[in-house]
Design an enzyme around this catalytic site. Structure first.
Site, mmCIF file in Angstrom:
data_model
loop_
_atom_site.group_PDB
_atom_site.id
_atom_site.type_symbol
_atom_site.label_atom_id
_atom_site.label_comp_id
_atom_site.label_asym_id
_atom_site.label_seq_id
_atom_site.Cartn_x
_atom_site.Cartn_y
_atom_site.Cartn_z
ATOM 1 N NE ARG A 1 -4.272 -0.980 0.111
ATOM 2 C CZ ARG A 1 -4.303 -2.403 -0.396
ATOM 3 N NH1 ARG A 1 -3.609 -3.299 -1.379
ATOM 4 N NH2 ARG A 1 -5.649 -3.027 -0.452
ATOM 5 C CD GLU B 1 -3.184 3.089 -5.251
ATOM 6 O OE1 GLU B 1 -3.829 3.178 -5.485
ATOM 7 O OE2 GLU B 1 -1.686 3.073 -4.790
ATOM 8 C CG HIS C 1 -3.264 0.002 -6.458
ATOM 9 N ND1 HIS C 1 -3.946 0.373 -5.310
ATOM 10 C CD2 HIS C 1 -3.811 -1.664 -6.592
ATOM 11 C CE1 HIS C 1 -3.678 -0.590 -4.179
ATOM 12 N NE2 HIS C 1 -4.287 -2.118 -4.888
HETATM 13 C C1 GLV Z 1 -4.944 -5.446 -4.216
HETATM 14 O O1 GLV Z 1 -4.526 -4.010 -3.468
HETATM 15 C C2 GLV Z 1 -5.474 -5.908 -2.472
HETATM 16 O O2 GLV Z 1 -5.549 -6.089 -1.708
HETATM 17 O O3 GLV Z 1 -5.495 -7.584 -3.152
#
Ligand code: GLV
Length: 302
Positions: free
Chosen positions: A218, A246, A265
């Site tokens: 993250r 983000e 992402h």
């Molecule tokens: C993607 O970011 C997830 O948490 O699977």
């Protein structure tokens, strides 16, 4: 039983289950009516705005099943009595594959060669390489294991760190001593109060000169300002699938920092994840209907 699902594909895969009424809510457009009747909610991949208020009004909700491995968008707002399950395993293949691809892209300078290609320039020079390097996986859960499996054959040494030490896996407390040994540091930790801002100026300073930071966790795990400073100093490079903030806004200094490769992402956004998530949803709903124990229940730290 009313279920909100994030796609028609998810509704289709549950359509033959008895007494199940699926309503598709993909996170765009207005919220469907009847939130207070929903018993199972499978929120869309991208976190829904105003989730705290929404959850507070879902008085019949029993199960919140995410399609993501991370549950940080929902966990703080979970009402009493609602079971939270994540999609552990669903994104292992996609995310591990992204991490290997991103490492190779940066080390072999693919973004620079792609720019040279667009300019019609033949820019012959030696590049870095993954072979013979030490890869430190920070967060050795299901995705970390999938990454390690994919790294076999690349002739690297792998170091593993997880919250709790176990055989061949170091505990987080050993991280400071391991960072200077790694050529590549891959972040795969969940976003929790403990990991938020974990990769700060001190963490980055402990990394080897010329090392590569890969973030598939993250954005908030990394102190963006500290990373930009290291990138500008030319001491580290980075491959980031996640950023803080983000989406990364136009003009943000991270976009133009030297040595950074950014993807929006997308690590888990592949047909492989789409197939796996449908299998998970069906099996979880069958368990829920039969009153059997669910998989991937998030209780303590995950
Ligand atoms: C993607 O970011 C997830 O948490 O699977």
């Amino acid at each position: 039983m009313k279920i909100w699902v994030p796609s028609k594909a998810a509704a289709d895969v549950l359509s033959d289950l008895p007494d199940v009424e699926c309503v598709v809510y993909d996170g765009t457009g207005p919220l469907p009516e009847g939130a207070e009747e929903v018993e199972v909610w499978v929120p869309p991949l991208m976190p829904v705005a105003g989730v705290a208020g929404l959850l507070a009004g879902m008085s019949r909700l029993r199960l919140l099943q995410t399609v993501t491995a991370g549950v940080d968008a929902y966990r703080p707002y979970l009402p009493e009595g609602v079971v939270l399950c994540n999609a552990r395993g669903v994104h292992d293949a996609g995310t591990a594959e992204w991490a290997v691809g991103a490492m190779i892209a940066v080390l072999r300078e693919f973004p620079g060669f792609a720019a040279a290609q667009r300019a019609g320039e033949w820019t012959y020079h030696h590049t870095g390489v993954l072979a013979d390097s030490t890869v430190l996986i920070v967060g050795h859960g299901s995705i970390g294991r999938a990454l390690e499996a994919r790294l076999e054959g690349f002739e690297v040494d792998v170091l593993r760190v997880a919250r709790t030490a176990r055989e061949n896996v170091h505990g987080m407390d050993e991280l400071p001593g391991l960072l200077p040994l790694a050529d590549v540091v891959v972040l795969l930790v969940p976003s929790t109060p403990e990991t938020t801002g974990m990769v700060d100026a001190g963490f980055l300073a402990a990394m080897k000169d010329g090392a590569l930071l890969v973030n598939a966790a993250r954005g908030g795990v990394v102190d963006t300002g500290a990373l930009v400073a290291e990138l500008r100093a030319g001491r580290l490079s980075a491959a980031l699938d996640v950023t803080d903030p983000e989406p990364l806004p136009a003009g943000h200094p991270l976009w133009t920092a030297p040595g950074v490769f950014i993807t929006p992402h997308v690590a888990g956004s592949t047909p492989a994840s789409a197939r796996r998530v449908l299998r998970l949803l069906r099996s979880q709903l069958l368990r829920h209907l039969a009153g059997e124990p669910l998989k991937n229940v998030i209780t303590g730290p995950y």
